[in-house]
Design an enzyme around this catalytic site. Structure first.
Site: not given
Ligand code: ADP
Ligand code: MG
Length: 224
Positions: A154, A156, A159, A175, A194
């Site tokens: 995933d 993108k 992420n 992610d 998207t």
């Molecule tokens: P999802 O499965 O909902 O896509 P993500 O792990 O991509 O979950 O996290 C969603 C959002 O949270 C990210 O796009 C980012 O904006 C924020 N985020 C995720 N991990 C971090 C991190 N380690 N530090 C800061 N922001 C984070």
């Molecule tokens: Mg994500």
């Protein structure tokens, strides 16, 4: 109940099978972490900015509802053991994992530069030099993951997170890993509306391999 914290090997962890941190039981994660802010929200997960009450260190906590895992918790154990081994300058580190009755909590390194997605929107486009510098880091990190047998699936701009707000900040992959344990439908639905970064075989729910990440990196390079 005062939300007592029982720290022990998680119920899914086989004794001796997992190196490093184990799944810890947290009846109430808020006993250990002070939740400050919501960083991101998904269908079955939320990412929270929190402070470790013991050390005052700021972290990002991904809270995943167990119902999203559809009883696949058992098969996750090995995957999570692998996630703990990941140590790369361009990959968000997983520090710890807690579980409660209804949730898994992934305690992650906090990064503060925001999503690549927002920087692309802000800048409009990247010069070839900037794009190549960014893609170089992503390729290096993805090669590292692939060598560990992990397919991200995933990749993108949402992420890929910048480490800091600096113009020349390094990029960090986030992610990953758990994405392949989630319902394939979640990839399908997040792909809707998207730009399509997802390889055709993933969308068709066919068997996929490391090549799907190379597809996504190609699309990201093109977007830049
Ligand atoms: P999802 O499965 O909902 O896509 P993500 O792990 O991509 O979950 O996290 C969603 C959002 O949270 C990210 O796009 C980012 O904006 C924020 N985020 C995720 N991990 C971090 C991190 N380690 N530090 C800061 N922001 C984070
Ligand atoms: Mg994500």
């Amino acid at each position: 109940m005062s939300g007592a914290l029982a720290v022990a090997g998680g119920q899914w962890a086989m004794p001796g099978a997992v190196e490093g941190p184990r799944w810890k039981q947290a009846e109430d994660i808020r006993d250990i972490y002070d939740f400050r802010d919501v960083l991101g929200t998904g269908a079955f997960s939320e990412v929270i900015l929190a402070e470790d009450k013991r050390t005052q260190k700021l972290v990002a906590i991904k809270c995943i509802a167990k119902k999203a895992l559809e009883g696949k918790e058992g098969s996750m154990e090995n995957e999570i053991a692998v996630l703990h081994k990941i140590k790369h300058p361009n990959i968000v580190a997983l520090d710890d994992i807690y579980e409660s009755g209804g949730h898994l909590y992934l305690i992650m390194q906090l990064v503060s530069g925001g999503e690549l997605f927002d920087r692309i929107v802000e800048k409009g486009f990247y010069t070839e030099r900037d794009a190549s510098r960014l893609i170089f880091q992503v390729l290096d990190a993805v090669k590292y993951l692939h060598d560990l047998g992990i397919v991200h699936r995933d990749l993108k701009p949402e992420n890929l997170l910048y480490y800091s707000l600096d113009e020349d900040s390094k990029i960090m992959i986030s992610d990953f890993g758990l994405s392949k344990m989630e319902d394939p439908g979640s990839v399908l639905s997040t792909a809707c509306g998207t730009p399509g970064y997802v390889a055709p075989e993933v969308l068709a729910q066919k068997p996929y391999s490391k090549a799907v990440d190379c597809w996504s990196i190609g699309v990201i390079a093109y977007i830049l």
